[in-house]
Design a protein around this motif. Structure first.
Motif, PDB file in Angstrom:
ATOM      1  N   LEU A  11       0.852  -1.175   0.000  1.00  0.00           N
ATOM      2  CA  LEU A  11       0.000   0.000   0.000  1.00  0.00           C
ATOM      3  C   LEU A  11       0.891   1.229   0.000  1.00  0.00           C
ATOM      4  O   LEU A  11       1.880   1.274   0.736  1.00  0.00           O
ATOM      5  N   ALA A  78      -7.822  -2.731   0.931  1.00  0.00           N
ATOM      6  CA  ALA A  78      -6.701  -3.567   0.486  1.00  0.00           C
ATOM      7  C   ALA A  78      -6.860  -5.006   0.974  1.00  0.00           C
ATOM      8  O   ALA A  78      -6.607  -5.952   0.228  1.00  0.00           O
ATOM      9  N   ILE A  85      -2.043  -7.643   3.708  1.00  0.00           N
ATOM     10  CA  ILE A  85      -1.214  -6.457   3.482  1.00  0.00           C
ATOM     11  C   ILE A  85       0.177  -6.820   3.971  1.00  0.00           C
ATOM     12  O   ILE A  85       0.349  -7.245   5.103  1.00  0.00           O
TER      13      ILE A  85
END
Length: 92
Positions: A11, A78, A85
């Motif tokens: 991210l 996400a 993640i």
């Protein structure tokens, strides 16, 4: 077990300006899956399109990092898309 380095879900908050686009391009070229966040929706859309056209994987999320609720939504987005993640880059 961690994902292999070349397949990480990364991210990038503040992905539309400064070093964000160059960082995103480089990481996408290395095979990472990117979720790009920032306030400039048009810039993010264009960057995601560029990454995808080059064979990379990316999504974007409209985000003002000054808003904690939006950051939580960014993380949740996400996780929904990629189920994990691995790295968060706070570029703003």
């Amino acid at each position: 077990m961690n994902a292999p380095l070349h397949r990480q879900v990364i991210l990038i908050a503040g992905a539309g300006l400064g070093s964000g686009p160059a960082t995103a391009r480089q990481l996408a070229a290395q095979g990472h899956h990117l979720v790009l966040g920032g306030r400039g929706a048009q810039r993010l859309q264009a960057l995601v399109s560029e990454i995808r056209q080059a064979g990379g994987s990316a999504e974007w999320f409209a985000l003002d990092i000054r808003q904690p609720a939006q950051m939580r939504e960014f993380l949740a987005f996400a996780e929904d898309v990629h189920k994990r993640i691995d790295v968060v880059i706070h570029n703003a």
